[in-house]
Write a protein that holds these residues in place. Structure first.
Motif, PDB file in Angstrom:
ATOM      1  N   THR A  22      32.937  25.012  36.689  1.00 35.85           N
ATOM      2  CA  THR A  22      33.893  26.083  36.402  1.00 35.85           C
ATOM      3  C   THR A  22      33.200  27.412  36.104  1.00 35.85           C
ATOM      4  O   THR A  22      33.873  28.431  35.907  1.00 35.85           O
ATOM      5  CB  THR A  22      34.790  25.702  35.204  1.00 35.85           C
ATOM      6  OG1 THR A  22      33.961  25.295  34.118  1.00 35.85           O
ATOM      7  CG2 THR A  22      35.731  24.565  35.584  1.00 35.85           C
ATOM      8  N   ASP A  23      31.864  27.405  36.036  1.00 31.58           N
ATOM      9  CA  ASP A  23      31.123  28.656  35.873  1.00 31.58           C
ATOM     10  C   ASP A  23      31.145  29.397  37.199  1.00 31.58           C
ATOM     11  O   ASP A  23      30.867  28.805  38.257  1.00 31.58           O
ATOM     12  CB  ASP A  23      29.678  28.373  35.460  1.00 31.58           C
ATOM     13  CG  ASP A  23      29.584  27.769  34.063  1.00 31.58           C
ATOM     14  OD1 ASP A  23      30.418  28.121  33.217  1.00 31.58           O
ATOM     15  OD2 ASP A  23      28.684  26.935  33.849  1.00 31.58           O
ATOM     16  N   TYR A  24      31.440  30.693  37.138  1.00 28.61           N
ATOM     17  CA  TYR A  24      31.540  31.422  38.408  1.00 28.61           C
ATOM     18  C   TYR A  24      31.058  32.859  38.257  1.00 28.61           C
ATOM     19  O   TYR A  24      31.166  33.476  37.203  1.00 28.61           O
ATOM     20  CB  TYR A  24      32.969  31.428  38.954  1.00 28.61           C
ATOM     21  CG  TYR A  24      32.967  31.604  40.453  1.00 28.61           C
ATOM     22  CD1 TYR A  24      32.779  30.496  41.277  1.00 28.61           C
ATOM     23  CD2 TYR A  24      33.070  32.859  41.032  1.00 28.61           C
ATOM     24  CE1 TYR A  24      32.700  30.654  42.648  1.00 28.61           C
ATOM     25  CE2 TYR A  24      32.992  33.025  42.397  1.00 28.61           C
ATOM     26  CZ  TYR A  24      32.810  31.923  43.200  1.00 28.61           C
ATOM     27  OH  TYR A  24      32.721  32.068  44.559  1.00 28.61           O
ATOM     28  N   TYR A  63      42.323  28.219  39.040  1.00 29.30           N
ATOM     29  CA  TYR A  63      41.115  28.140  39.867  1.00 29.30           C
ATOM     30  C   TYR A  63      41.439  27.897  41.334  1.00 29.30           C
ATOM     31  O   TYR A  63      42.465  27.306  41.676  1.00 29.30           O
ATOM     32  CB  TYR A  63      40.211  26.996  39.407  1.00 29.30           C
ATOM     33  CG  TYR A  63      39.620  27.137  38.025  1.00 29.30           C
ATOM     34  CD1 TYR A  63      38.541  27.983  37.796  1.00 29.30           C
ATOM     35  CD2 TYR A  63      40.120  26.398  36.950  1.00 29.30           C
ATOM     36  CE1 TYR A  63      37.979  28.089  36.524  1.00 29.30           C
ATOM     37  CE2 TYR A  63      39.562  26.504  35.676  1.00 29.30           C
ATOM     38  CZ  TYR A  63      38.498  27.349  35.477  1.00 29.30           C
ATOM     39  OH  TYR A  63      37.942  27.459  34.232  1.00 29.30           O
ATOM     40  N   THR A  64      40.495  28.301  42.201  1.00 26.71           N
ATOM     41  CA  THR A  64      40.502  27.936  43.615  1.00 26.71           C
ATOM     42  C   THR A  64      39.171  27.268  43.924  1.00 26.71           C
ATOM     43  O   THR A  64      38.107  27.814  43.586  1.00 26.71           O
ATOM     44  CB  THR A  64      40.681  29.165  44.512  1.00 26.71           C
ATOM     45  OG1 THR A  64      41.942  29.778  44.228  1.00 26.71           O
ATOM     46  CG2 THR A  64      40.632  28.762  45.994  1.00 26.71           C
ATOM     47  N   LYS A  65      39.195  26.102  44.544  1.00 26.94           N
ATOM     48  CA  LYS A  65      37.976  25.365  44.861  1.00 26.94           C
ATOM     49  C   LYS A  65      37.322  25.960  46.108  1.00 26.94           C
ATOM     50  O   LYS A  65      37.968  26.095  47.150  1.00 26.94           O
ATOM     51  CB  LYS A  65      38.310  23.889  45.083  1.00 26.94           C
ATOM     52  CG  LYS A  65      37.094  22.986  45.215  1.00 26.94           C
ATOM     53  CD  LYS A  65      37.545  21.526  45.335  1.00 26.94           C
ATOM     54  CE  LYS A  65      36.350  20.588  45.432  1.00 26.94           C
ATOM     55  NZ  LYS A  65      36.779  19.172  45.547  1.00 26.94           N
ATOM     56  N   ILE A  66      36.033  26.316  46.002  1.00 33.80           N
ATOM     57  CA  ILE A  66      35.342  26.901  47.152  1.00 33.80           C
ATOM     58  C   ILE A  66      33.963  26.263  47.330  1.00 33.80           C
ATOM     59  O   ILE A  66      33.351  25.807  46.369  1.00 33.80           O
ATOM     60  CB  ILE A  66      35.195  28.429  47.026  1.00 33.80           C
ATOM     61  CG1 ILE A  66      34.200  28.790  45.936  1.00 33.80           C
ATOM     62  CG2 ILE A  66      36.529  29.109  46.765  1.00 33.80           C
ATOM     63  CD1 ILE A  66      33.696  30.201  46.051  1.00 33.80           C
ATOM     64  N   HIS A  71      26.277  21.556  42.482  1.00 34.15           N
ATOM     65  CA  HIS A  71      27.726  21.656  42.670  1.00 34.15           C
ATOM     66  C   HIS A  71      28.003  22.187  44.077  1.00 34.15           C
ATOM     67  O   HIS A  71      28.026  23.403  44.293  1.00 34.15           O
ATOM     68  CB  HIS A  71      28.363  22.589  41.642  1.00 34.15           C
ATOM     69  CG  HIS A  71      28.275  22.112  40.231  1.00 34.15           C
ATOM     70  ND1 HIS A  71      28.799  20.901  39.822  1.00 34.15           N
ATOM     71  CD2 HIS A  71      27.723  22.683  39.123  1.00 34.15           C
ATOM     72  CE1 HIS A  71      28.584  20.750  38.528  1.00 34.15           C
ATOM     73  NE2 HIS A  71      27.920  21.809  38.081  1.00 34.15           N
ATOM     74  N   PRO A  72      28.209  21.308  45.061  1.00 34.81           N
ATOM     75  CA  PRO A  72      28.515  21.786  46.411  1.00 34.81           C
ATOM     76  C   PRO A  72      29.845  22.527  46.485  1.00 34.81           C
ATOM     77  O   PRO A  72      30.077  23.305  47.406  1.00 34.81           O
ATOM     78  CB  PRO A  72      28.551  20.509  47.246  1.00 34.81           C
ATOM     79  CG  PRO A  72      28.761  19.404  46.266  1.00 34.81           C
ATOM     80  CD  PRO A  72      28.128  19.841  44.997  1.00 34.81           C
ATOM     81  N   PHE A  73      30.712  22.297  45.481  1.00 32.07           N
ATOM     82  CA  PHE A  73      31.965  23.043  45.350  1.00 32.07           C
ATOM     83  C   PHE A  73      32.097  23.513  43.912  1.00 32.07           C
ATOM     84  O   PHE A  73      31.678  22.834  42.974  1.00 32.07           O
ATOM     85  CB  PHE A  73      33.171  22.175  45.709  1.00 32.07           C
ATOM     86  CG  PHE A  73      33.251  21.825  47.166  1.00 32.07           C
ATOM     87  CD1 PHE A  73      33.959  22.618  48.052  1.00 32.07           C
ATOM     88  CD2 PHE A  73      32.613  20.692  47.656  1.00 32.07           C
ATOM     89  CE1 PHE A  73      34.026  22.294  49.397  1.00 32.07           C
ATOM     90  CE2 PHE A  73      32.671  20.358  48.990  1.00 32.07           C
ATOM     91  CZ  PHE A  73      33.382  21.164  49.870  1.00 32.07           C
ATOM     92  N   ARG A  74      32.668  24.696  43.738  1.00 29.27           N
ATOM     93  CA  ARG A  74      32.936  25.218  42.406  1.00 29.27           C
ATOM     94  C   ARG A  74      34.372  25.711  42.313  1.00 29.27           C
ATOM     95  O   ARG A  74      35.036  25.943  43.335  1.00 29.27           O
ATOM     96  CB  ARG A  74      31.980  26.362  42.057  1.00 29.27           C
ATOM     97  CG  ARG A  74      30.572  25.890  41.722  1.00 29.27           C
ATOM     98  CD  ARG A  74      29.685  27.062  41.336  1.00 29.27           C
ATOM     99  NE  ARG A  74      28.316  26.626  41.043  1.00 29.27           N
ATOM    100  CZ  ARG A  74      27.837  26.427  39.836  1.00 29.27           C
ATOM    101  NH1 ARG A  74      28.609  26.627  38.772  1.00 29.27           N
ATOM    102  NH2 ARG A  74      26.590  26.043  39.661  1.00 29.27           N
ATOM    103  N   LYS A  75      34.834  25.866  41.079  1.00 25.96           N
ATOM    104  CA  LYS A  75      36.184  26.347  40.827  1.00 25.96           C
ATOM    105  C   LYS A  75      36.114  27.838  40.504  1.00 25.96           C
ATOM    106  O   LYS A  75      35.646  28.230  39.444  1.00 25.96           O
ATOM    107  CB  LYS A  75      36.809  25.566  39.668  1.00 25.96           C
ATOM    108  CG  LYS A  75      36.957  24.078  39.958  1.00 25.96           C
ATOM    109  CD  LYS A  75      37.420  23.313  38.721  1.00 25.96           C
ATOM    110  CE  LYS A  75      37.505  21.816  38.999  1.00 25.96           C
ATOM    111  NZ  LYS A  75      37.886  21.050  37.785  1.00 25.96           N
ATOM    112  N   LYS A  76      36.610  28.640  41.431  1.00 26.63           N
ATOM    113  CA  LYS A  76      36.583  30.081  41.272  1.00 26.63           C
ATOM    114  C   LYS A  76      37.844  30.567  40.562  1.00 26.63           C
ATOM    115  O   LYS A  76      38.950  30.303  41.020  1.00 26.63           O
ATOM    116  CB  LYS A  76      36.471  30.766  42.632  1.00 26.63           C
ATOM    117  CG  LYS A  76      36.430  32.280  42.559  1.00 26.63           C
ATOM    118  CD  LYS A  76      36.327  32.889  43.947  1.00 26.63           C
ATOM    119  CE  LYS A  76      36.287  34.416  43.860  1.00 26.63           C
ATOM    120  NZ  LYS A  76      36.171  35.021  45.214  1.00 26.63           N
ATOM    121  N   PRO A  77      37.700  31.279  39.444  1.00 31.20           N
ATOM    122  CA  PRO A  77      38.878  31.821  38.765  1.00 31.20           C
ATOM    123  C   PRO A  77      39.623  32.795  39.673  1.00 31.20           C
ATOM    124  O   PRO A  77      39.005  33.524  40.467  1.00 31.20           O
ATOM    125  CB  PRO A  77      38.293  32.539  37.548  1.00 31.20           C
ATOM    126  CG  PRO A  77      36.971  31.903  37.335  1.00 31.20           C
ATOM    127  CD  PRO A  77      36.459  31.557  38.705  1.00 31.20           C
TER     128      PRO A  77
END
Length: 379
Positions: free
Chosen positions: A160-162, A230-233, A207-213
């Motif tokens: 969740t860090d972005y 969040y949006t998963k990217i 983390h091949p995918f992260r949660k972008k706020p």
């Protein structure tokens, strides 16, 4: 003493550090700032008299001597080029650009204009790293055969860090290497006097995918969100990088760079091995240096006018026992940059655009090495 008019472009964490530090010099007025978000509010908060959302308008109207570029990596080229074309000296955050070709163009333009063009590799300006450079130059350690260390952080540990630094179109092909590895490599080359000539790298992304706020979040923010926010990217840049190096003077070494090691906020370690002695500097104790001696106790050298190299004493502003840290290194770097605007014939240690170009080449070659999983020559 000439009074300089400075404009700061980008007022996130590092931009605010620039503003606060410039005010400590005494001969620099921060007359304007530029930011896409809340420029007016930030200017009021920081007591900067003028604010702009467009950096071109600021440069065109404010009669600036310098601009400080503290924006995302992919904007550095166009801002620096515009400033140089309009007769304004440039101090730019690292990495210089997102490509070698852009860096080459900026080096060429800076030479054509004769303007000062600097990169803020501030780790050169701690009294003890500068002291280390001088004692190596004087031969105290003997010929250097080993250069190793690390730079670790933890601010991107969770999925969740972005940050914009996670986006390749904004930050470039490498993240950890360009963002913090460049600091370590510049410091290693600066203190040792040896340039990196070959690299062999291995990256990993935890983390091949992260949660972008779904809203703007500033670097190092502690804001929390719900799942729906969040949006998963997908992530295409490295969280960890292990790199082996070969240096121009025959030294060899390795370093580990990471932004996902729990408990490490800014942890820089540099270990230099010579035939007579070794030396180790760590950012957790920036005001000291450990000298290793084979047949004696480790010598712990504390920053002080009587303990550091005569050529480094100008970087120690406070008496023995009074710590100098992160903002003080910025101050000393900027002090030299502004001195060089007035006296171009002096001897200065700050990183130039040529140094910034060299770091861009290193980033590119390290990226290539990881892709090919083999040693790559730098030049």
């Amino acid at each position: 003493m000439k009074k300089y008019r400075a404009g700061v472009i980008g007022t996130g964490f590092i931009g605010k550090v620039h503003i606060e530090t410039l005010r400590r010099l005494g001969n620099v007025d921060v007359v304007a700032l530029t930011d896409k978000y809340m420029a007016k509010e930030t200017a009021e908060e920081l007591h900067v008299p003028n604010s702009f959302e467009n950096y071109k308008e600021m440069i065109d109207t404010m009669s600036l001597d310098t601009v400080h570029i503290c924006t995302p990596n992919n904007t550095h080229f166009e801002i620096a080029m515009y400033a140089l074309e309009h007769g304004v000296n440039v101090i730019c955050e690292k990495p210089m650009t997102t490509s070698v070709s852009e860096a080459e163009q900026l080096v060429k333009k800076a030479k054509e204009t004769g303007l000062v063009a600097a990169i803020n590799f501030h780790n050169r300006f701690y009294p003890m790293t500068n002291h280390l450079m001088h004692i190596i130059k004087d031969g105290e350690l003997g010929n250097v055969f080993s250069i190793s260390g690390s730079y670790c952080q933890d601010w991107l540990l969770y999925d969740t860090d972005y940050s914009w630094r996670l986006e390749t179109e904004t930050s470039g092909d490498t993240r950890v290497i360009a963002d913090i590895g460049s600091h370590w490599m510049d410091l290693a080359e600066f203190v040792s006097g040896q340039k990196i000539v070959e690299v062999c790298a291995d990256f990993s992304t935890i983390h091949p995918f992260r949660k972008k706020p779904n809203k703007v979040v500033h670097a190092f923010s502690n804001e929390t969100f719900e799942e729906k926010d969040y949006t998963k990217i997908p992530i295409h840049t490295e969280d960890n990088a292990s790199v082996m190096f070969r240096f121009s003077g025959g030294a060899k070494g390795s370093a580990f760079f990471s932004q996902v090691i729990a408990g490490k906020s800014v942890a820089i370690d540099l270990l230099i091995g010579g035939y007579k002695e070794s030396a180790e500097w760590n950012s957790a104790d920036v005001n000291s240096l450990n000298i290793g001696i084979r047949d004696d106790c480790i010598r712990h050298v504390e920053k002080g006018q009587s303990t550091i190299h005569p050529e480094s004493r100008s970087l120690a502003s406070y008496p023995f026992g009074h710590a100098e840290g992160f903002p003080d290194a910025f101050k000393q770097c900027f002090r030299e940059v502004y001195q060089s605007i007035e006296d171009k014939n002096g001897t200065y240690h700050y990183a130039t655009f040529e140094d910034g170009l060299h770091e861009m080449v290193l980033c590119e070659k390290i990226f290539e090495s990881n892709e090919k999983q083999q040693w790559i020559k730098v030049q």
